[in-house]
Design an enzyme around this catalytic site. Structure first.
Site, PDB file in Angstrom:
ATOM      1  N   ARG A 183      66.616  78.529 133.980  1.00  0.00           N
ATOM      2  CA  ARG A 183      66.371  77.513 135.004  1.00  0.00           C
ATOM      3  C   ARG A 183      67.364  76.367 134.916  1.00  0.00           C
ATOM      4  NH1 ARG A 183      60.417  78.808 135.597  1.00  0.00           N
ATOM      5  NH2 ARG A 183      59.534  77.508 137.223  1.00  0.00           N
ATOM      6  N   ARG A 240      47.160  79.608 145.804  1.00  0.00           N
ATOM      7  CA  ARG A 240      47.068  80.175 144.460  1.00  0.00           C
ATOM      8  C   ARG A 240      46.289  79.227 143.545  1.00  0.00           C
ATOM      9  NH1 ARG A 240      52.588  81.676 141.400  1.00  0.00           N
ATOM     10  NH2 ARG A 240      52.644  79.487 140.832  1.00  0.00           N
ATOM     11  N   ARG A 255      45.590  76.519 137.854  1.00  0.00           N
ATOM     12  CA  ARG A 255      46.794  75.831 137.378  1.00  0.00           C
ATOM     13  C   ARG A 255      46.879  74.441 137.974  1.00  0.00           C
ATOM     14  NH1 ARG A 255      52.095  79.593 137.717  1.00  0.00           N
ATOM     15  NH2 ARG A 255      52.984  77.506 137.545  1.00  0.00           N
ATOM     16  N   LYS A 296      58.124  85.824 142.477  1.00  0.00           N
ATOM     17  CA  LYS A 296      58.800  86.427 141.320  1.00  0.00           C
ATOM     18  C   LYS A 296      57.819  87.200 140.436  1.00  0.00           C
ATOM     19  CE  LYS A 296      60.366  82.469 139.631  1.00  0.00           C
ATOM     20  NZ  LYS A 296      59.826  81.466 140.577  1.00  0.00           N
ATOM     21  N   ARG A 298      58.299  70.122 141.464  1.00  0.00           N
ATOM     22  CA  ARG A 298      58.850  71.378 140.929  1.00  0.00           C
ATOM     23  C   ARG A 298      60.004  71.856 141.814  1.00  0.00           C
ATOM     24  NH1 ARG A 298      53.418  74.457 140.856  1.00  0.00           N
ATOM     25  NH2 ARG A 298      54.508  76.297 140.086  1.00  0.00           N
TER      26      ARG A 298
HETATM   27  P1  AMP Z   1      56.376  79.026 136.416  1.00  0.00           P
HETATM   28  O1  AMP Z   1      55.155  79.778 136.031  1.00  0.00           O
HETATM   29  O2  AMP Z   1      57.634  79.827 136.260  1.00  0.00           O
HETATM   30  O3  AMP Z   1      56.267  78.367 137.769  1.00  0.00           O
HETATM   31  O4  AMP Z   1      56.527  77.828 135.365  1.00  0.00           O
HETATM   32  C1  AMP Z   1      55.536  76.824 135.253  1.00  0.00           C
HETATM   33  C2  AMP Z   1      56.090  75.637 134.505  1.00  0.00           C
HETATM   34  O5  AMP Z   1      56.480  76.033 133.183  1.00  0.00           O
HETATM   35  C3  AMP Z   1      57.346  75.019 135.098  1.00  0.00           C
HETATM   36  O6  AMP Z   1      57.057  74.106 136.128  1.00  0.00           O
HETATM   37  C4  AMP Z   1      57.953  74.338 133.878  1.00  0.00           C
HETATM   38  O7  AMP Z   1      57.253  73.168 133.545  1.00  0.00           O
HETATM   39  C5  AMP Z   1      57.660  75.353 132.778  1.00  0.00           C
HETATM   40  N1  AMP Z   1      58.759  76.338 132.663  1.00  0.00           N
HETATM   41  C6  AMP Z   1      58.686  77.682 132.930  1.00  0.00           C
HETATM   42  N2  AMP Z   1      59.880  78.272 132.725  1.00  0.00           N
HETATM   43  C7  AMP Z   1      60.732  77.281 132.330  1.00  0.00           C
HETATM   44  C8  AMP Z   1      62.110  77.231 131.997  1.00  0.00           C
HETATM   45  N3  AMP Z   1      62.864  78.342 132.035  1.00  0.00           N
HETATM   46  N4  AMP Z   1      62.633  76.036 131.644  1.00  0.00           N
HETATM   47  C9  AMP Z   1      61.892  74.914 131.575  1.00  0.00           C
HETATM   48  N5  AMP Z   1      60.601  74.872 131.922  1.00  0.00           N
HETATM   49  C10 AMP Z   1      60.012  76.050 132.296  1.00  0.00           C
END
Ligand code: AMP
Length: 190
Positions: free
Chosen positions: A89, A128, A134, A14, A146
């Protein structure tokens, strides 16, 4: 305006694709994951609150996430459009996004879902994690958690957007260019 939701499991691509599509159409790319990481890096109250959830691979509570996203949209009111990456989400987030769009006389034009098998995604994320630093990318059990969060809370949004005839699924495996051109085909069809 062009407002897109990029949908898909962690590691589906994404962020990579959003960065490319954003340039082509001059959109604002809002990644809630990036916004949380920025806040954690700067040790803000929001970052402190989000950290324990993110480190465990759990979703951050809805209201915190919704408020952060709304704030980011309102700061970019003159944008030609948005790419929402990693948001919504959950059902509550999807409802909140629709309400926000209505309030601002905007709408979501399409949700683009990038599909790939879990095993490919785990490999991508662990790779990654070697360079991203991370913590949530460095541990397979956190990655699987996740995915579980995604399956339980995010995957059901497929029907939310399908009912609005806005759900477009594309294959997320291939070269970056191939995947970009699949996304462009969807955008051209809108
Ligand atoms: P991402 O970079 O999109 O993989 O997000 C990393 C982490 O941020 C996720 O595993 C969640 O803990 C948190 N996070 C990101 N976007 C959301 C969302 N829309 N709702 C809740 N938690 C989020």
């Amino acid at each position: 305006m062009l407002n897109l939701v990029f949908f898909g499991k962690p590691g589906a691509g994404k962020g990579t694709q959003a960065a490319i599509i954003k340039e082509k159409f001059n959109l604002v790319h809002l990644s809630t994951g990036d916004l949380f990481r920025y806040n954690m890096k700067n040790d803000t109250p929001l970052g402190q609150l989000a950290k324990s959830y993110i480190d465990a691979g759990n979703l951050v509570p809805d209201q915190v996430t919704i408020d952060m996203l709304e704030d980011a949209v309102l700061k970019n009111k003159d944008a030609k459009g948005f790419i929402f990456d990693g948001f919504p989400r959950t059902d509550a987030q999807a409802e909140a996004l629709d309400e926000l769009m209505k309030r601002l006389q905007m709408k979501i034009d399409a949700t683009i879902a990038l599909e790939a098998d879990d095993d490919i995604l785990v490999e991508r994320l662990l790779n990654r994690g070697l360079t991203s630093g991370r913590s949530d990318d460095q541990d397979e059990s956190k990655i699987r958690n996740r995915f579980d969060e995604y399956t339980a809370k995010t995957a059901p949004l497929r029907s939310f957007y399908t009912e609005q005839s806005k759900f477009h699924e594309i294959q997320g495996v291939g070269s970056v260019d191939e995947i970009t051109s699949r996304i462009l085909t969807v955008i051209e069809s809108l």
